[in-house]
Design a protein around this motif. Sequence first.
Motif, PDB file in Angstrom:
ATOM      1  N   VAL A   1      -1.494 -11.981   3.086  1.00 47.37           N
ATOM      2  CA  VAL A   1      -1.667 -10.538   3.249  1.00 47.37           C
ATOM      3  C   VAL A   1      -1.331 -10.182   4.683  1.00 47.37           C
ATOM      4  CG1 VAL A   1      -3.282  -8.605   3.151  1.00 47.37           C
ATOM      5  CG2 VAL A   1      -3.451 -10.434   1.464  1.00 47.37           C
TER       6      VAL A   1
ATOM      7  N   GLN B   1      -1.160  -2.162   4.186  1.00 47.63           N
ATOM      8  CA  GLN B   1      -1.134  -3.585   3.875  1.00 47.63           C
ATOM      9  C   GLN B   1      -0.051  -3.924   2.858  1.00 47.63           C
ATOM     10  OE1 GLN B   1      -5.105  -4.747   2.606  1.00 47.63           O
ATOM     11  NE2 GLN B   1      -5.477  -5.767   4.551  1.00 47.63           N
ATOM     12  N   TYR B   2       0.381  -5.184   2.900  1.00 49.74           N
ATOM     13  CA  TYR B   2       1.230  -5.730   1.860  1.00 49.74           C
ATOM     14  C   TYR B   2       0.690  -7.102   1.490  1.00 49.74           C
ATOM     15  CZ  TYR B   2       3.318  -8.560   5.586  1.00 49.74           C
ATOM     16  OH  TYR B   2       3.508  -9.444   6.627  1.00 49.74           O
ATOM     17  N   GLN B   3       0.985  -7.536   0.283  1.00 46.73           N
ATOM     18  CA  GLN B   3       0.473  -8.810  -0.212  1.00 46.73           C
ATOM     19  C   GLN B   3       1.591  -9.567  -0.903  1.00 46.73           C
ATOM     20  OE1 GLN B   3      -3.536  -9.135  -2.146  1.00 46.73           O
ATOM     21  NE2 GLN B   3      -2.347  -9.687  -3.964  1.00 46.73           N
TER      22      GLN B   3
ATOM     23  N   GLU C   1      -0.202  -6.679   7.514  1.00 49.59           N
ATOM     24  CA  GLU C   1      -0.351  -5.244   7.742  1.00 49.59           C
ATOM     25  C   GLU C   1       0.714  -4.792   8.726  1.00 49.59           C
ATOM     26  OE1 GLU C   1      -3.870  -1.998   8.827  1.00 49.59           O
ATOM     27  OE2 GLU C   1      -4.313  -4.136   8.672  1.00 49.59           O
TER      28      GLU C   1
ATOM     29  N   LEU D   1      -4.903  -2.339  -2.226  1.00 55.05           N
ATOM     30  CA  LEU D   1      -4.591  -2.674  -0.832  1.00 55.05           C
ATOM     31  C   LEU D   1      -4.840  -1.474   0.062  1.00 55.05           C
ATOM     32  CD1 LEU D   1      -1.210  -4.592  -1.323  1.00 55.05           C
ATOM     33  CD2 LEU D   1      -3.455  -5.597  -0.927  1.00 55.05           C
TER      34      LEU D   1
ATOM     35  N   GLY E   1       0.828  -1.194   0.000  1.00 55.09           N
ATOM     36  CA  GLY E   1       0.000   0.000   0.000  1.00 55.09           C
ATOM     37  C   GLY E   1       0.861   1.243   0.000  1.00 55.09           C
TER      38      GLY E   1
END
Length: 685
Positions: free
Chosen positions: A417, A405-407, A419, A401, A356
């Motif tokens: 996922v 957040q990261y994925q 955070e 996102l 994000g």
Amino acid sequence: MNVKFLNNVVSVFVVLVIAFLIIPLGTGMLDFLLILNLALSLVILLITMYIKEPLEFSIYPSLLLITTLFRLVLNVSSTRAILSNSGYAGEVIKTFGQFVIGGNIVVGLVVFIIIVLVQFLVITKGSERVAEVSARFTLDAMPGKQMAIDADLNSGLIDENQARERRSKIQREADFFGSMDGASKFVKGDSIISIIVTLVNLIGGIGVGFLGGQGDIQTIINTYAIATVGNGLMSQIPALLISVATGMVVTRSASEANLNTDVIQQFMGQPTALMIAGAGLPFLAFIGFPPLQLFLMSAVLFALGFILLRRNRAALQTVEEGPAVIEEVTSEVNYYKNLNNVYDLLNVDPISVQVGYSLLPLVDEGSGGNFLDRVVMLRKQFADNMGMVIPSLRLSDSSELNPNQYQINLRGEALAVGEVLVDHYMGLAPNDILESDEIDGIETVDPAFGMPAKWISDDKRIKAEMAGYTLIDPTSVIITHLSEIVRVHAYELLTRQEVKRMVENLKKTNEDVVNDTIPSVISLNDLQRVLRGLLKEGIPIIDLEIILETLSDYSPTVKDNDMLIEYVRQALKRTITHRYSEAGQLKVLSLDSNIEDVIIKGLKKIEGGTYLNLPPDMIQKIMQRTKEEVDKVGKLVQTPIILTSPVVRIYFKRLLDQFYPNITVLSINDVDTNVQILALGNIGI
């Protein structure tokens, strides 16, 4: 021509220039160097007008220092000659001084002062300000440009090499404008020192001439005024050219053509403006302007604007009279006209990370983020531990996102996922923490291991460390999560191409074992299956030499890949034992013989191998007893290990993975003889 000499000509030139500060120069040599200075300045100015973007003349900051130093050295040498040779410092200075003064000393001095002030207050000051602003804006824009490159890379508009070139160009632009910001101070200092040198030459020369009895006061003033003005102009004219060149460089934006072409095209693109200017000029005659010159300029501008306007309309009419349907082709359409570029869209990244927008400072090197460096170290560590190289990781931002957040994606599909908070630390509390020592924070869960944690702000960091909390920065949280994902799914990342690369690498040290095994004994395809089977259970494949030797021994008679994996595990038993033992002990749960008998009876052989076929109620009983025993030893061991016989290990592991995939299953043959096996329980029906 001596090429080696040309490679060192700049270094030799700089050393000679510095030497000229001390060595007196004859008037002939001084004339030559003054002409060289003027020619060099003119060449630099013309180069800056013909470049398309500043980086085409990236040596300019260094060149600015060299030319400034050259002018200062010439100033010192000419001053020495003026004061020691009764005002004579060569024909160039004398001719220039006489031409400008033209019989009037006051006019000559005024012209010289105006030139110095124009250079110092207008051109140099403006160039310095533009360079300063350009440097600041270039640095501020670096993160956005980096993310734009990543976006183009992700969308397939550019490849890895193009992305690398663009990133390098952005970095060079920042370095260039930063250097220009400092280098422009050289020109400013040169203008100041020129005024000082002029005063020294005039006042000092008059004093020397008067004390030396070189004539009457009028003659002395006239002699040294000519020398002073000539010397000052021969210094300031090249300096003025360099100042203009500096302004050209720092105000030059990226373009597809040089300055001359751009000026002509952009002026010719606005014929209406030329016509309006031409129509407005004659009105100045009412306030006393000379009418002849006004009407001449007005006619030229109006006629030029009218001609350009008609030409533009004719060109537009030609387009309109062309095909009935004119398709507007965008750059994207042009790009995908190439069929190879369409095929690029079919490529799937083995592993990628999306973040994000709040997490951009963590991953952007321009903002001080070290995420990519941490990925490099993770790749090195994983190669050392597991014998496999993690493929290239694609990093990008995503508007889908949440900001924090990261994925993590595997083969283009979202796998995990998480955070994180950029300005916080993830705190893991110790087991024996007192209620009074608890730190306020935002409750969360460690994304890698699922442990409860807190996000603790930076101002509470020291207090949390004193209370015994383990603090993890946001980048480390993402890297740890990524490493766990890679560890669990490493077998999916091991492609046939990577296996081939590993085999080629082994060839450098042991070509014989490779040639004897592949493909005569085992194919590359079967080798990949064996290596994947090992990685799936967390067994390192770094000793590829032993793996190939083992396969070479058993592959001719054993055609079942599962059994081949078991034989390879036996050959790697020292590695496996070291991985799971502690202090020379291996704490395990043993599998009772009655369960092993049930599993053996449930094995069914088919053409492609062997599979386990048990009634559902029996599977339920086995899993229930396994869970009970694992729960009992959960507090004694971090990773539960179940010890079985070699025959049933692989089938019991597959059965267990459907319910409890994190439990390790070893066979007796996987354990080295020099380790002590400590049974903590027995799984039986």
